[in-house]
Enzyme design. Structure first.
Site, PDB file in Angstrom:
ATOM      1  N   CYS A 257       0.838  -1.199   0.000  1.00  0.00           N
ATOM      2  CA  CYS A 257       0.000   0.000   0.000  1.00  0.00           C
ATOM      3  C   CYS A 257       0.876   1.254   0.000  1.00  0.00           C
ATOM      4  O   CYS A 257       1.772   1.384   0.839  1.00  0.00           O
ATOM      5  CB  CYS A 257      -0.911   0.005   1.220  1.00  0.00           C
ATOM      6  SG  CYS A 257      -1.909   1.494   1.387  1.00  0.00           S
TER       7      CYS A 257
ATOM      8  N   CYS B 241      -1.969  -0.595   8.928  1.00  0.00           N
ATOM      9  CA  CYS B 241      -1.234  -1.849   8.720  1.00  0.00           C
ATOM     10  C   CYS B 241       0.214  -1.611   9.112  1.00  0.00           C
ATOM     11  O   CYS B 241       1.021  -1.180   8.300  1.00  0.00           O
ATOM     12  CB  CYS B 241      -1.337  -2.297   7.260  1.00  0.00           C
ATOM     13  SG  CYS B 241      -3.006  -2.672   6.722  1.00  0.00           S
TER      14      CYS B 241
ATOM     15  N   CYS C 131      -7.902   0.276  -0.227  1.00  0.00           N
ATOM     16  CA  CYS C 131      -7.314  -0.347   0.949  1.00  0.00           C
ATOM     17  C   CYS C 131      -7.130  -1.825   0.606  1.00  0.00           C
ATOM     18  O   CYS C 131      -8.094  -2.510   0.255  1.00  0.00           O
ATOM     19  CB  CYS C 131      -8.204  -0.192   2.174  1.00  0.00           C
ATOM     20  SG  CYS C 131      -7.605  -1.121   3.613  1.00  0.00           S
TER      21      CYS C 131
ATOM     22  N   TYR D 146     -20.183 -13.022  26.328  1.00  0.00           N
ATOM     23  CA  TYR D 146     -19.933 -12.073  25.238  1.00  0.00           C
ATOM     24  C   TYR D 146     -20.219 -12.759  23.897  1.00  0.00           C
ATOM     25  O   TYR D 146     -19.392 -12.769  22.986  1.00  0.00           O
ATOM     26  CB  TYR D 146     -18.489 -11.550  25.259  1.00  0.00           C
ATOM     27  CG  TYR D 146     -18.023 -10.952  26.565  1.00  0.00           C
ATOM     28  CD1 TYR D 146     -18.244  -9.616  26.848  1.00  0.00           C
ATOM     29  CD2 TYR D 146     -17.344 -11.720  27.502  1.00  0.00           C
ATOM     30  CE1 TYR D 146     -17.795  -9.044  28.033  1.00  0.00           C
ATOM     31  CE2 TYR D 146     -16.894 -11.179  28.693  1.00  0.00           C
ATOM     32  CZ  TYR D 146     -17.119  -9.833  28.967  1.00  0.00           C
ATOM     33  OH  TYR D 146     -16.669  -9.291  30.147  1.00  0.00           O
TER      34      TYR D 146
ATOM     35  N   GLU E  89     -25.028 -11.754  26.174  1.00  0.00           N
ATOM     36  CA  GLU E  89     -24.546 -10.607  25.399  1.00  0.00           C
ATOM     37  C   GLU E  89     -25.308  -9.359  25.811  1.00  0.00           C
ATOM     38  O   GLU E  89     -26.523  -9.398  26.016  1.00  0.00           O
ATOM     39  CB  GLU E  89     -24.727 -10.874  23.909  1.00  0.00           C
ATOM     40  CG  GLU E  89     -24.495  -9.690  22.995  1.00  0.00           C
ATOM     41  CD  GLU E  89     -23.087  -9.144  23.065  1.00  0.00           C
ATOM     42  OE1 GLU E  89     -22.941  -7.912  23.203  1.00  0.00           O
ATOM     43  OE2 GLU E  89     -22.127  -9.944  22.989  1.00  0.00           O
TER      44      GLU E  89
ATOM     45  N   ASP F 205     -15.288 -14.662  25.137  1.00  0.00           N
ATOM     46  CA  ASP F 205     -14.684 -13.917  24.020  1.00  0.00           C
ATOM     47  C   ASP F 205     -14.979 -12.440  24.224  1.00  0.00           C
ATOM     48  O   ASP F 205     -15.829 -11.852  23.564  1.00  0.00           O
ATOM     49  CB  ASP F 205     -15.270 -14.419  22.697  1.00  0.00           C
ATOM     50  CG  ASP F 205     -14.596 -13.788  21.472  1.00  0.00           C
ATOM     51  OD1 ASP F 205     -13.592 -13.074  21.660  1.00  0.00           O
ATOM     52  OD2 ASP F 205     -15.086 -13.994  20.352  1.00  0.00           O
TER      53      ASP F 205
ATOM     54  N   CYS G 190      -8.651 -10.960  21.646  1.00  0.00           N
ATOM     55  CA  CYS G 190      -8.023 -10.164  20.587  1.00  0.00           C
ATOM     56  C   CYS G 190      -6.913  -9.279  21.137  1.00  0.00           C
ATOM     57  O   CYS G 190      -6.328  -8.488  20.393  1.00  0.00           O
ATOM     58  CB  CYS G 190      -9.071  -9.312  19.872  1.00  0.00           C
ATOM     59  SG  CYS G 190      -9.926  -8.134  20.937  1.00  0.00           S
TER      60      CYS G 190
END
Length: 445
Positions: free
Chosen positions: A71, A80, A157, A302, A323, A371, A398
């Site tokens: 990119c 990124c 992108c 979650y 949730e 999660d 994450c």
């Protein structure tokens, strides 16, 4: 050391954000776009008491793992952070990041399984959220430069799908022609890779407005794979973008996607993993780690739109999904019905309240799958998990830093981490997903 002074240094490591770590005259200097082992002339950009930041003025000894970013705006955009690394360097960086977070945040020296990377490594994202600004009469669309409100403009992108790029470029052109960009805050595009269905959601200050109907009509006529167009009215000045009244203005209010034999309904505000290819591996690993035999009661904290819980339900006796987002729970119930899954119930509550409700109903899980968002679990949620006393905890994360913190807390209460499996859901970036299997070895007093 002063700003703009230039020194020669060698990169010896990375920060969690992917900055190269160098040492100059006893001070640690963090430099973007450096690879371990590289020697470079470093220009000082900012100094604190014992550390500072720099930039590469001249690369003296490049790494064999250096590649030219695909990119053209990779460096100023900052979305990124690892495009200058080849696949091997990215792999090593992410494995070391997970390992380092456990050492630093949990005091644990754990064996980290080799990261799993799934092709494609480009054009993998199924969601893009594009800010819109009117700057001196010019429409700007792209991505925010890191730590700023400045938009780095781009037409392509390479992490988004080509179709998403086409739609974004078309919208920008219409905003210029219709002079209505001042009404826009963001444009959200969701592209289901397996079904091909596309949703466009316009986050605007007012609705209706002059030109709005023409944009909706043009999108529906020019892109036959758009099955959903929505508007979210958001006049607030905060960073919560998907907040406000939502209006469906064309087609359905949702799109559908397929994952591991199930079909899922996805709305504007519901969470769904952004890499459909790696997500299949991630969720398969999570369910595999749970060791289900068909006799277990599983709690999915979650749970979002019910993805992991519904996949786990094929191998469990009963699943409860919890949730806090009402629309996600509504989608989850519809998803379960559409897939003829009858052994799963959903609870609209935060993780703590939902877990407490199940405890009061004397529902004792064998497995808890969690999660959470990037910030990890709250102390109260971890306490609720411990009170439920499951044999097995599967933690999907994450953020390795908050994962390690929470694993340490659970380990102190009798849960031993058995496997740590990173999965690369976000090629070209510093982000990494991880599945940790924990088994109960001691019952808390």
């Amino acid at each position: 050391m002063e700003k703009n002074e230039v020194y020669t240094a060698i990169c010896t490591g990375y920060t969690e954000d992917g900055l190269g770590v160098t040492r100059i005259n006893g001070a640690v200097i963090f430099v973007p776009n450096l690879i371990v082992g590289e020697e470079a002339e470093i220009g000082i950009t900012k100094m604190k008491n014992s550390y500072g930041f720099g930039r590469v003025v001249k690369l003296l000894k490049p790494s064999e793992h250096r590649v030219e970013p695909k990119c053209p705006i990779a460096r100023p955009c900052g979305g990124c952070q690892l495009q200058h690394m080849d696949d091997q360097a990215q792999k090593e960086y992410k494995e070391d990041k997970v390992r380092g977070c456990f050492e630093k945040n949990a005091g644990m020296n754990l064996e980290i399984e080799p990261i799993i990377r799934v092709e494609p490594a480009w054009h993998y994202r199924n969601k893009v959220q594009i800010p819109v600004q009117l700057n001196k009469g010019k429409v700007e669309m792209g991505f925010y430069q890191k730590h700023t409100n400045r938009i780095i403009e781009t037409d392509i992108c390479y992490c988004e799908t080509p179709r998403s790029n086409e739609i974004a470029a078309w919208i920008k052109g219409r905003l210029e022609r219709l002079s209505c960009a001042k009404q826009f805050r963001h444009v959200l595009i969701k592209h289901a890779h397996r079904t091909g269905e596309i949703m466009v959601t316009m986050i605007v200050r007012n609705w209706p407005f002059d030109g709005g109907d023409m944009i909706v009509k043009g999108l529906s006529q020019n892109f036959d794979d758009i099955v959903s167009i929505n508007v979210i009215i958001n006049r607030s000045d905060n960073n919560v973008i998907l907040d406000g009244k939502e209006i469906n203005v064309y087609g359905r209010s949702y799109i559908e996607e397929e994952l591991l034999g199930c079909r899922f309904r996805i709305s504007s505000k519901s969470f769904y993993q952004i890499n459909p290819y790696a997500t299949e591996v991630l969720y398969s690993k999570a369910v595999e780690a749970a060791g289900l035999t068909g006799k277990e009661t599983v709690i999915d904290l979650y749970c979002g739109t019910g993805t992991i819980g519904m996949i786990a339900s094929k191998h469990a006796k009963k699943v409860y999904g919890i949730e806090i987002v009402p629309q996600a729970i509504e989608d989850a119930k519809i998803n379960a019905k559409a897939n003829n899954i009858t052994n799963i119930d959903f609870i609209n509550a935060d993780a703590l309240k939902g877990a407490t409700m199940l405890l009061r109903s004397r529902i004792t899980p064998d497995v808890v799958i969690v999660d959470p968002p990037r910030k990890g679990c709250t102390p109260d949620t971890l306490s609720a998990i411990i009170r439920m006393n499951p044999e097995t905890i599967v933690y999907v994360s994450c953020d390795p830093a908050t994962l390690a913190r929470d694993v340490r807390i659970l380990a102190d209460q009798g849960y031993e981490p058995k496997t740590v499996q990173p999965v690369d859901l976000f090629p070209q970036t510093t982000h990494v997903e991880t599945v940790v299997l924990m088994s109960r070895v001691n019952t808390p007093e």
